[in-house]
Design a protein around this motif. Structure first.
Motif, short mmCIF file in Angstrom:
data_model
loop_
_atom_site.label_atom_id
_atom_site.label_comp_id
_atom_site.label_asym_id
_atom_site.label_seq_id
_atom_site.Cartn_x
_atom_site.Cartn_y
_atom_site.Cartn_z
N ILE A 1 19.93 22.30 6.66
CA ILE A 1 18.84 22.14 5.90
C ILE A 1 17.44 22.20 6.64
CG2 ILE A 1 17.58 20.69 4.16
CD1 ILE A 1 20.42 21.66 3.33
N ASP A 2 16.63 23.26 6.35
CA ASP A 2 15.57 23.43 7.12
C ASP A 2 14.05 23.22 6.69
OD1 ASP A 2 17.32 24.98 9.05
OD2 ASP A 2 17.61 26.43 7.48
N LEU A 3 14.39 22.91 5.11
CA LEU A 3 12.93 22.91 4.29
C LEU A 3 13.21 21.64 3.46
CD1 LEU A 3 9.99 24.16 3.95
CD2 LEU A 3 11.06 25.50 2.18
N PHE A 4 12.31 21.15 3.44
CA PHE A 4 12.29 19.75 2.46
C PHE A 4 10.95 19.94 1.29
CE2 PHE A 4 14.47 18.70 6.47
CZ PHE A 4 15.33 18.03 5.98
N LEU A 5 11.31 19.64 0.09
CA LEU A 5 10.29 19.62 -0.89
C LEU A 5 9.90 18.16 -1.00
CD1 LEU A 5 11.42 22.58 -3.29
CD2 LEU A 5 10.47 22.67 -1.01
N CYS A 6 8.65 17.69 -1.13
CA CYS A 6 8.56 16.39 -0.77
C CYS A 6 7.37 15.90 -1.95
CB CYS A 6 8.26 15.91 0.56
SG CYS A 6 8.10 14.18 1.04
N SER A 7 7.35 14.84 -2.47
CA SER A 7 6.44 13.99 -3.05
C SER A 7 6.01 12.80 -2.49
CB SER A 7 6.70 13.70 -4.64
OG SER A 7 7.98 13.08 -4.75
N ASN A 8 4.92 12.11 -2.93
CA ASN A 8 4.60 10.88 -2.44
C ASN A 8 4.31 9.90 -3.69
OD1 ASN A 8 3.71 8.64 -1.07
ND2 ASN A 8 1.85 9.42 -0.49
N ILE A 9 5.25 8.94 -4.07
CA ILE A 9 4.95 8.07 -4.98
C ILE A 9 4.68 6.66 -4.57
CG2 ILE A 9 6.06 9.55 -6.91
CD1 ILE A 9 8.64 7.74 -6.63
N GLY A 10 4.19 6.75 -3.50
CA GLY A 10 3.57 5.35 -3.00
C GLY A 10 4.64 4.10 -2.85
N GLY A 11 4.17 3.18 -3.62
CA GLY A 11 4.94 1.79 -3.53
C GLY A 11 5.83 1.88 -4.82
N PHE A 12 6.17 3.21 -5.46
CA PHE A 12 6.93 3.10 -6.65
C PHE A 12 6.46 2.17 -7.77
CE2 PHE A 12 9.43 4.62 -3.13
CZ PHE A 12 10.34 5.53 -3.80
N GLN A 13 5.18 2.05 -8.15
CA GLN A 13 4.63 1.42 -9.13
C GLN A 13 4.55 2.29 -10.30
OE1 GLN A 13 2.89 2.07 -6.18
NE2 GLN A 13 0.91 2.18 -6.74
N PRO A 14 5.07 2.03 -11.58
CA PRO A 14 5.18 2.93 -12.59
C PRO A 14 3.90 3.38 -13.17
CG PRO A 14 6.48 0.65 -12.88
CD PRO A 14 5.56 0.51 -11.66
N HIS A 15 2.67 2.50 -12.98
CA HIS A 15 1.72 3.20 -13.62
C HIS A 15 0.29 3.11 -12.59
CE1 HIS A 15 3.64 3.20 -17.41
NE2 HIS A 15 4.04 2.07 -17.09
N PRO A 16 0.61 4.11 -11.67
CA PRO A 16 -0.44 3.93 -10.67
C PRO A 16 -1.88 4.43 -11.29
CG PRO A 16 0.68 5.75 -10.50
CD PRO A 16 1.44 5.08 -11.49
N SER A 17 -2.92 3.78 -10.78
CA SER A 17 -4.38 4.45 -11.07
C SER A 17 -4.45 5.77 -10.45
CB SER A 17 -5.36 3.57 -10.65
OG SER A 17 -5.40 3.38 -9.05
#
Length: 249
Positions: free
Chosen positions: A28-44
């Protein structure tokens, strides 16, 4: 072929380089990534904007191994769309992450999905069906299918085989613009094989859900699914590689 993991996350604002080392061993050479921080359901809006800025920094640090999904909370309307544009057009992100701030088929998401269609972005949409503990705006396969029918030009990637593979795969089967990823602790080799059988080899792609689960275990369940070599090639990156080639900033 470049092996691609289509579903990963930052861990406390960073992508652990040891995952790249593990990926090298596992193909596995490439990773598609997101950042949802602390996993809070309703971030500002400010929180979402900062999460995406942190991800953009990691993309700059690891340009050979990371591509980014812009995390979007559709509840902020034009401001959400402006942040999406900035992250796609200025920072080179290749997709959208929808989590549990709104249901996938909520009209609030329509402008986001229209932009995704225009730019051929991958829309990684969380989906799960729970007996207990379902979040109020946690999409199921039914919501993904409804959104896909309303937006037939959007490329949806339904996470975790919908969280209930037997029913979820059937729900999206008639939606050719919905693929599924193999991530999720309840997903095993049998579920991967079932998804390929019902959806076809072009609609099942490898995802691990790093950093919350072991990469090798996720690779193993695909290898254990009894797929032929051509299907394995598509699942492990061939299909997503073709999607990435179509993304237009």
């Amino acid at each position: 072929m470049t092996g691609i993991d289509a579903h990963t996350h930052l861990d406390e604002g960073r992508f652990d380089p040891q995952a790249f080392e593990a990926g090298e061993r596992l193909g596995i050479d490439l990773f598609l990534c997101s950042n949802i921080g602390g996993f809070q359901p309703h971030p500002s809006l400010d929180e979402v904007t900062e999460m995406n800025a942190v991800l953009a920094g990691e993309l700059r640090r690891h340009p050979d191994h990371l591509r980014g999904y812009c995390y979007v909370n559709p509840r902020f309307g034009r401001d959400s769309l402006d942040d999406l544009r900035r992250n796609v057009e200025d920072r080179g992100m290749i997709g959208i992450k929808l989590w549990i701030a709104t249901l996938a088929d909520d009209p609030l998401a329509d402008p986001i999905l229209e932009y995704a269609a225009e730019h051929r972005l991958i829309v990684l949409a969380h989906a799960w069906r729970k007996t207990v503990g379902q979040f109020p705006y946690e999409s199921t396969a039914d919501h993904i299918a409804a959104a896909a029918r309303r937006h037939p030009d959007v490329r949806f990637l339904m996470a975790h085989l919908g969280g209930q593979p037997e029913s979820a795969v059937n729900t999206v089967r008639a939606c050719p613009n919905v693929a599924v990823d193999t991530s999720g602790t309840i997903i095993g080799a049998g579920e991967v094989a079932l998804a390929v059988e019902r959806l076809g080899s072009d609609r099942v792609v490898f995802g691990s859900d790093l950093h919350h689960i072991d990469l090798a275990a996720n690779v193993g369940k695909v290898l254990g699914a009894g797929l032929d070599a051509d299907t394995e090639e598509r699942v492990f990156g061939g299909t997503v590689g073709r999607w990435l080639a179509e993304v237009a900033a």
